[in-house]
Design a protein around this motif. Structure first.
Motif, PDB file in Angstrom:
ATOM      1  N   ALA A   1     -25.970  26.565  15.687  1.00 41.02           N
ATOM      2  CA  ALA A   1     -24.603  27.033  15.450  1.00 41.02           C
ATOM      3  C   ALA A   1     -23.993  27.615  16.721  1.00 41.02           C
ATOM      4  CB  ALA A   1     -24.598  28.072  14.332  1.00 41.02           C
ATOM      5  N   ASP A   2     -24.758  28.425  17.437  1.00 39.68           N
ATOM      6  CA  ASP A   2     -24.247  29.016  18.679  1.00 39.68           C
ATOM      7  C   ASP A   2     -23.897  27.938  19.694  1.00 39.68           C
ATOM      8  OD1 ASP A   2     -24.472  31.566  17.701  1.00 39.68           O
ATOM      9  OD2 ASP A   2     -26.421  31.968  18.636  1.00 39.68           O
ATOM     10  N   LEU A   3     -24.743  26.922  19.791  1.00 43.17           N
ATOM     11  CA  LEU A   3     -24.507  25.852  20.755  1.00 43.17           C
ATOM     12  C   LEU A   3     -23.269  25.038  20.378  1.00 43.17           C
ATOM     13  CD1 LEU A   3     -25.566  24.403  23.273  1.00 43.17           C
ATOM     14  CD2 LEU A   3     -26.955  22.969  21.770  1.00 43.17           C
ATOM     15  N   LEU A   4     -23.129  24.720  19.102  1.00 46.49           N
ATOM     16  CA  LEU A   4     -21.992  23.910  18.667  1.00 46.49           C
ATOM     17  C   LEU A   4     -20.673  24.663  18.810  1.00 46.49           C
ATOM     18  CD1 LEU A   4     -23.450  22.207  15.452  1.00 46.49           C
ATOM     19  CD2 LEU A   4     -23.114  21.185  17.711  1.00 46.49           C
ATOM     20  N   ARG A   5     -20.692  25.953  18.607  1.00 45.58           N
ATOM     21  CA  ARG A   5     -19.450  26.728  18.720  1.00 45.58           C
ATOM     22  C   ARG A   5     -18.930  26.770  20.151  1.00 45.58           C
ATOM     23  NH1 ARG A   5     -20.080  32.337  15.534  1.00 45.58           N
ATOM     24  NH2 ARG A   5     -22.142  32.324  16.526  1.00 45.58           N
ATOM     25  N   GLU A   6     -19.797  26.478  21.117  1.00 41.32           N
ATOM     26  CA  GLU A   6     -19.378  26.444  22.520  1.00 41.32           C
ATOM     27  C   GLU A   6     -18.860  25.074  22.938  1.00 41.32           C
ATOM     28  OE1 GLU A   6     -22.805  27.620  24.676  1.00 41.32           O
ATOM     29  OE2 GLU A   6     -22.745  29.714  24.006  1.00 41.32           O
ATOM     30  N   SER A   7     -18.906  24.102  22.027  1.00 45.58           N
ATOM     31  CA  SER A   7     -18.484  22.740  22.355  1.00 45.58           C
ATOM     32  C   SER A   7     -16.970  22.662  22.541  1.00 45.58           C
ATOM     33  CB  SER A   7     -18.914  21.784  21.236  1.00 45.58           C
ATOM     34  OG  SER A   7     -18.366  20.502  21.416  1.00 45.58           O
ATOM     35  N   ASP A   8     -16.536  21.666  23.319  1.00 39.60           N
ATOM     36  CA  ASP A   8     -15.104  21.401  23.481  1.00 39.60           C
ATOM     37  C   ASP A   8     -14.563  20.508  22.369  1.00 39.60           C
ATOM     38  OD1 ASP A   8     -15.017  22.869  25.844  1.00 39.60           O
ATOM     39  OD2 ASP A   8     -15.585  21.128  27.066  1.00 39.60           O
ATOM     40  N   ASP A   9     -15.463  19.936  21.571  1.00 41.89           N
ATOM     41  CA  ASP A   9     -15.056  19.038  20.496  1.00 41.89           C
ATOM     42  C   ASP A   9     -14.729  19.853  19.242  1.00 41.89           C
ATOM     43  OD1 ASP A   9     -16.100  17.377  17.916  1.00 41.89           O
ATOM     44  OD2 ASP A   9     -15.200  16.037  19.400  1.00 41.89           O
ATOM     45  N   PRO A  10     -13.521  19.707  18.682  1.00 44.44           N
ATOM     46  CA  PRO A  10     -13.133  20.509  17.509  1.00 44.44           C
ATOM     47  C   PRO A  10     -14.056  20.327  16.307  1.00 44.44           C
ATOM     48  CG  PRO A  10     -11.203  19.485  18.496  1.00 44.44           C
ATOM     49  CD  PRO A  10     -12.398  18.882  19.175  1.00 44.44           C
ATOM     50  N   ASP A  11     -14.528  19.092  16.083  1.00 44.28           N
ATOM     51  CA  ASP A  11     -15.416  18.872  14.943  1.00 44.28           C
ATOM     52  C   ASP A  11     -16.749  19.576  15.151  1.00 44.28           C
ATOM     53  OD1 ASP A  11     -15.990  17.284  12.369  1.00 44.28           O
ATOM     54  OD2 ASP A  11     -17.681  16.734  13.653  1.00 44.28           O
TER      55      ASP A  11
ATOM     56  N   GLN B   1     -17.226  22.226  17.000  1.00 45.68           N
ATOM     57  CA  GLN B   1     -16.950  23.654  16.839  1.00 45.68           C
ATOM     58  C   GLN B   1     -16.936  24.038  15.362  1.00 45.68           C
ATOM     59  OE1 GLN B   1     -13.308  24.706  18.785  1.00 45.68           O
ATOM     60  NE2 GLN B   1     -14.056  24.223  20.837  1.00 45.68           N
ATOM     61  N   ALA B   2     -16.289  23.199  14.543  1.00 53.14           N
ATOM     62  CA  ALA B   2     -16.216  23.482  13.106  1.00 53.14           C
ATOM     63  C   ALA B   2     -17.609  23.468  12.476  1.00 53.14           C
ATOM     64  CB  ALA B   2     -15.315  22.462  12.420  1.00 53.14           C
ATOM     65  N   ARG B   3     -18.445  22.521  12.885  1.00 55.51           N
ATOM     66  CA  ARG B   3     -19.815  22.478  12.363  1.00 55.51           C
ATOM     67  C   ARG B   3     -20.565  23.761  12.725  1.00 55.51           C
ATOM     68  NH1 ARG B   3     -21.933  17.108  11.039  1.00 55.51           N
ATOM     69  NH2 ARG B   3     -20.295  15.547  11.310  1.00 55.51           N
ATOM     70  N   GLY B   4     -20.382  24.218  13.962  1.00 55.40           N
ATOM     71  CA  GLY B   4     -21.052  25.437  14.390  1.00 55.40           C
ATOM     72  C   GLY B   4     -20.562  26.662  13.636  1.00 55.40           C
ATOM     73  N   ARG B   5     -19.261  26.774  13.460  1.00 53.90           N
ATOM     74  CA  ARG B   5     -18.695  27.908  12.725  1.00 53.90           C
ATOM     75  C   ARG B   5     -19.186  27.910  11.279  1.00 53.90           C
ATOM     76  NH1 ARG B   5     -12.700  26.575  13.052  1.00 53.90           N
ATOM     77  NH2 ARG B   5     -12.503  28.397  11.668  1.00 53.90           N
ATOM     78  N   PHE B   6     -19.169  26.739  10.662  1.00 57.93           N
ATOM     79  CA  PHE B   6     -19.576  26.597   9.262  1.00 57.93           C
ATOM     80  C   PHE B   6     -21.061  26.911   9.102  1.00 57.93           C
ATOM     81  CE2 PHE B   6     -20.351  24.000   5.385  1.00 57.93           C
ATOM     82  CZ  PHE B   6     -19.333  24.490   4.580  1.00 57.93           C
ATOM     83  N   LEU B   7     -21.856  26.442  10.046  1.00 57.57           N
ATOM     84  CA  LEU B   7     -23.298  26.662   9.995  1.00 57.57           C
ATOM     85  C   LEU B   7     -23.619  28.144  10.156  1.00 57.57           C
ATOM     86  CD1 LEU B   7     -26.043  25.333   9.762  1.00 57.57           C
ATOM     87  CD2 LEU B   7     -25.940  24.776  12.198  1.00 57.57           C
TER      88      LEU B   7
ATOM     89  N   PRO C   1     -15.599  19.930   5.781  1.00 61.61           N
ATOM     90  CA  PRO C   1     -16.694  19.513   4.889  1.00 61.61           C
ATOM     91  C   PRO C   1     -16.348  18.279   4.061  1.00 61.61           C
ATOM     92  CG  PRO C   1     -16.391  21.892   4.807  1.00 61.61           C
ATOM     93  CD  PRO C   1     -15.224  21.341   5.559  1.00 61.61           C
ATOM     94  N   ALA C   2     -15.082  18.135   3.678  1.00 62.88           N
ATOM     95  CA  ALA C   2     -14.677  16.942   2.932  1.00 62.88           C
ATOM     96  C   ALA C   2     -14.826  15.696   3.794  1.00 62.88           C
ATOM     97  CB  ALA C   2     -13.234  17.090   2.455  1.00 62.88           C
ATOM     98  N   HIS C   3     -14.429  15.784   5.050  1.00 61.07           N
ATOM     99  CA  HIS C   3     -14.539  14.623   5.934  1.00 61.07           C
ATOM    100  C   HIS C   3     -15.995  14.322   6.284  1.00 61.07           C
ATOM    101  CE1 HIS C   3     -10.181  15.236   6.426  1.00 61.07           C
ATOM    102  NE2 HIS C   3     -10.168  13.961   6.742  1.00 61.07           N
ATOM    103  N   TRP C   4     -16.836  15.351   6.392  1.00 63.01           N
ATOM    104  CA  TRP C   4     -18.258  15.089   6.628  1.00 63.01           C
ATOM    105  C   TRP C   4     -18.846  14.321   5.453  1.00 63.01           C
ATOM    106  CZ3 TRP C   4     -18.933  20.957   7.893  1.00 63.01           C
ATOM    107  CH2 TRP C   4     -18.360  21.220   9.143  1.00 63.01           C
ATOM    108  N   LEU C   5     -18.428  14.673   4.245  1.00 71.13           N
ATOM    109  CA  LEU C   5     -18.878  13.928   3.068  1.00 71.13           C
ATOM    110  C   LEU C   5     -18.287  12.523   3.074  1.00 71.13           C
ATOM    111  CD1 LEU C   5     -20.552  14.213   0.456  1.00 71.13           C
ATOM    112  CD2 LEU C   5     -18.479  15.022  -0.686  1.00 71.13           C
TER     113      LEU C   5
END
Length: 254
Positions: A25-35, A37-43, A80-84
């Motif tokens: 989660a920490d690593l993903l939240r530092e990403s430049d990619d919005p998706d 970042q969202a995965r990291g925040r959600f996780l 989460p809807a789009h991930w599904l």
């Protein structure tokens, strides 16, 4: 820097490891990619919210409510809807009117049409789909998410479970049925307990079958074929008690 794919694979290899999820989660939240970042925040929010028991009467820690706000923000944005949806669920592309969501504690449930997906501790853990849908989405679902339970909506009482046991992975198919009474006159099957005579009574029943795999990669590769075999085995065991699809309710226009 650690590769996010390596950390994601670690989360799949041990779905109980919250430390791996938080590092990811920490690593993903530092990403430049919005998706990402969202995965990291959600996780982060899912794991954090799960620290408190769902049975707690009062939670007074501000961190819990920060996690709840983050879950709601990511879910409202539709991630989460789009991930599904990426698993082949719903129309492509999804629009805002195609899905709804709700949340309880760390669990966020998304509904797209008749399909639901439930995220627990920030990752997809459960789905409710038709058998045909499961056979289509099983491989990408298990390749990308630690899915643990599948409810088959067009065969009431049928579920799949995915569990790690030691170094192996188990895929279990389980059929749980309530009792029923069958009128000897040949009329339709009635729920167990209704008073009709003469009848033949079948009590509640539960059967399960399983297949084991040496590692998760083998599970992902073989899940579709194994699911077909396990369902065929249960059909043979259940015989004429195999459940029929539930009747769809039609709401008359106003």
């Amino acid at each position: 820097m650690t590769d996010p794919a390596v950390l994601w694979a670690a989360c799949l290899a041990d779905p109980t490891d919250d430390t791996a999820r938080l590092v990811l989660a920490d690593l993903l939240r530092e990403s430049d990619d919005p998706d990402q970042q969202a995965r990291g925040r959600f996780l982060w929010a899912g794991v954090t919210a799960a620290r408190w028991s769902r049975d707690s009467d009062v939670i007074d820690d501000p961190l819990y409510y920060s996690a709840q706000r983050e879950l709601a923000a990511v879910a409202t944005a539709g991630h989460p809807a789009h991930w599904l949806g990426f698993l082949g669920v719903g129309p492509d592309p999804l629009t805002r009117t195609d899905w709804v969501w709700d949340a309880t504690h760390d669990r966020v449930t998304v509904r797209i049409g008749d399909t639901t997906g439930t995220y627990a501790r920030g990752m997809l853990a459960e789905v409710a789909v038709t058998l045909e849908q499961w056979l289509v989405m099983a491989r990408p679902a298990l390749a990308g998410w630690p899915v643990e339970r599948v409810t088959v909506t067009d065969a009431p009482g049928l579920t799949f479970g995915v569990e790690r046991i030691g170094r192996e992975w188990r895929l279990e198919a389980r059929l749980k049925l309530g009792g029923r009474r069958v009128p000897m006159s040949g009329a339709s099957v009635l729920p167990f307990g209704m008073s009709v005579s003469p009848v033949l009574a079948d009590g509640p029943a539960e059967w399960w079958v399983e297949e084991r795999f040496g590692d998760r990669a083998t599970l992902v590769e073989g899940v579709v074929a194994a699911s077909r075999v396990l369902v065929a085995d249960l059909r043979q065991i259940a015989g004429d008690r195999w459940p029929s699809p539930p009747r769809k309710r039609h709401t008359p226009p106003r």
